[in-house]
Enzyme design. Sequence first.
Site, mmCIF file in Angstrom:
data_model
loop_
_atom_site.group_PDB
_atom_site.id
_atom_site.type_symbol
_atom_site.label_atom_id
_atom_site.label_comp_id
_atom_site.label_asym_id
_atom_site.label_seq_id
_atom_site.Cartn_x
_atom_site.Cartn_y
_atom_site.Cartn_z
ATOM 1 N N GLY A 157 0.771 -1.125 -0.034
ATOM 2 C CA GLY A 157 -0.064 0.081 -0.190
ATOM 3 C C GLY A 157 0.893 1.317 -0.019
ATOM 4 N N ARG A 158 0.246 2.197 0.368
ATOM 5 C CA ARG A 158 1.145 3.632 0.483
ATOM 6 C C ARG A 158 2.264 3.589 1.238
ATOM 7 N NH1 ARG A 158 -4.543 5.889 0.727
ATOM 8 N NH2 ARG A 158 -4.504 4.979 2.801
ATOM 9 N N ILE A 159 2.512 3.126 2.294
ATOM 10 C CA ILE A 159 3.703 2.946 3.280
ATOM 11 C C ILE A 159 4.677 1.864 2.782
ATOM 12 C CG2 ILE A 159 4.593 2.739 5.550
ATOM 13 C CD1 ILE A 159 1.834 3.879 6.292
ATOM 14 N N THR A 238 6.101 -1.970 11.462
ATOM 15 C CA THR A 238 5.588 -0.711 11.729
ATOM 16 C C THR A 238 4.095 -0.459 11.636
ATOM 17 O OG1 THR A 238 6.172 0.069 9.687
ATOM 18 C CG2 THR A 238 7.791 0.920 11.461
ATOM 19 N N ARG A 240 0.861 -3.043 12.622
ATOM 20 C CA ARG A 240 0.052 -3.415 13.546
ATOM 21 C C ARG A 240 0.604 -4.604 14.387
ATOM 22 N NH1 ARG A 240 -1.494 0.940 13.295
ATOM 23 N NH2 ARG A 240 -3.534 1.881 13.155
ATOM 24 N N GLU A 269 -0.310 -4.069 23.003
ATOM 25 C CA GLU A 269 0.381 -2.747 23.028
ATOM 26 C C GLU A 269 -0.152 -1.873 24.273
ATOM 27 O OE1 GLU A 269 0.109 0.517 19.329
ATOM 28 O OE2 GLU A 269 1.304 -1.496 19.109
ATOM 29 N N HIS A 288 5.293 2.788 19.103
ATOM 30 C CA HIS A 288 4.100 3.382 18.089
ATOM 31 C C HIS A 288 4.343 4.724 17.783
ATOM 32 C CE1 HIS A 288 0.096 1.887 16.276
ATOM 33 N NE2 HIS A 288 0.710 2.713 15.284
ATOM 34 N N ALA A 290 5.952 5.669 14.892
ATOM 35 C CA ALA A 290 6.182 5.886 13.371
ATOM 36 C C ALA A 290 5.539 7.210 12.673
ATOM 37 C CB ALA A 290 5.950 4.882 12.492
HETATM 38 C C1 DGY Z 1 -2.054 4.862 11.817
HETATM 39 O O1 DGY Z 1 -2.529 6.079 11.862
HETATM 40 O O2 DGY Z 1 -3.011 3.900 11.756
HETATM 41 C C2 DGY Z 1 -0.653 4.812 12.467
HETATM 42 O O3 DGY Z 1 -0.578 3.626 13.098
HETATM 43 C C3 DGY Z 1 -0.402 5.660 13.718
HETATM 44 O O4 DGY Z 1 0.906 6.129 13.492
#
Ligand code: DGY
Length: 329
Positions: A157-159, A238, A240, A269, A288, A290
């Site tokens: 996806g985007r990331i 990074t 879930r 978490e 968490h 990022a």
């Molecule tokens: C999100 O926006 O889903 C991220 O995990 C927050 O950093």
Amino acid sequence: MTTPRIFITRRIPADKLAQVRQYCQVDLWDEELPPPHQALLEHVQGVEAILCLLTDRMDAEVMDTAGPQLKVISNCAVGYDNIVVAEATRRGIPVGNTPGVLTDTTADFAFALLMAAARRVVEGDAFTRAGKWKTWGLTQLLGQDVTGATLGIIGFGRIGKGMAKRAQGFDMRVLYFDPVIQDDPYAAEVGAQNTDLDTLLRQADFVSVHTPLSKETYHLIGEEALVKMKPTATLINTARGPVVDPDALYHALKDGRISCAALDVTDPEPVPPDHPLLTLQNLIITPHIASASVETRGKMIQMSIDNLLAGLRGERLPNCVNPEVYASK
Ligand code: DGY
């Protein structure tokens, strides 16, 4: 017309709060920690909108307790596994999220974790502070090269794509696996090659997780996946926490079946302070963060306010995860 009552589940910056207060009667949970379940139920009663964070579970009970006047749930995050979207959709409630604005910030951080784990940055800092730096050592704190290595991206996806773009700068070979996106034109642009999960796990020097959490991805990286990885490989998550099985990861790291890992998300978490993972040197864990840059968090809050206000006005949310709610309207 009466001013709508809304609940915001956490402290937000004063200027943003002032913006919402222009239009709404705000009940703010003015704390660092999330409202406990019972408090959440008490505070949502009778509200027309909820602005929540990824730590607040929005399920049928919350929606029923809020009542039939609930018009919108706005999540200040791109991920929305904390919300039972099907329940919101069934009630015709649009759910908002914050895609796009955190892509680069999150990919930057995932790459930072990759570099830090590969080159033992955190261990090096601890070593120095502990007074263990006695000389330049030929075999001291040796890590893994990043340049020219193979990066395996799970979730394109985007990331995930942001990671591929960054990897280009390090002449990395990039493999990606995505159960949905198989033939993405962007892959050719960044020289990423689509493959199956098995091949990715066996060939990658760095495996970076960027998939949303779902029934299908829960513990996707467990014992079975970890044994396929190279003993020199690094795992980065990074996305879930529950995408990675923490017990399987602990044993893989402890037994040296993979080299190291860097997690910005954990399961559960936050990670409990006595969790066995925290005894390992070959693991970096961050809380968490990022997407935690000043600019990006400001944009995320603004997007969630925009979604909330649009929902209250009965307008289409600028970013809606269940647009099917509009089909019947
Ligand atoms: C999100 O926006 O889903 C991220 O995990 C927050 O950093």
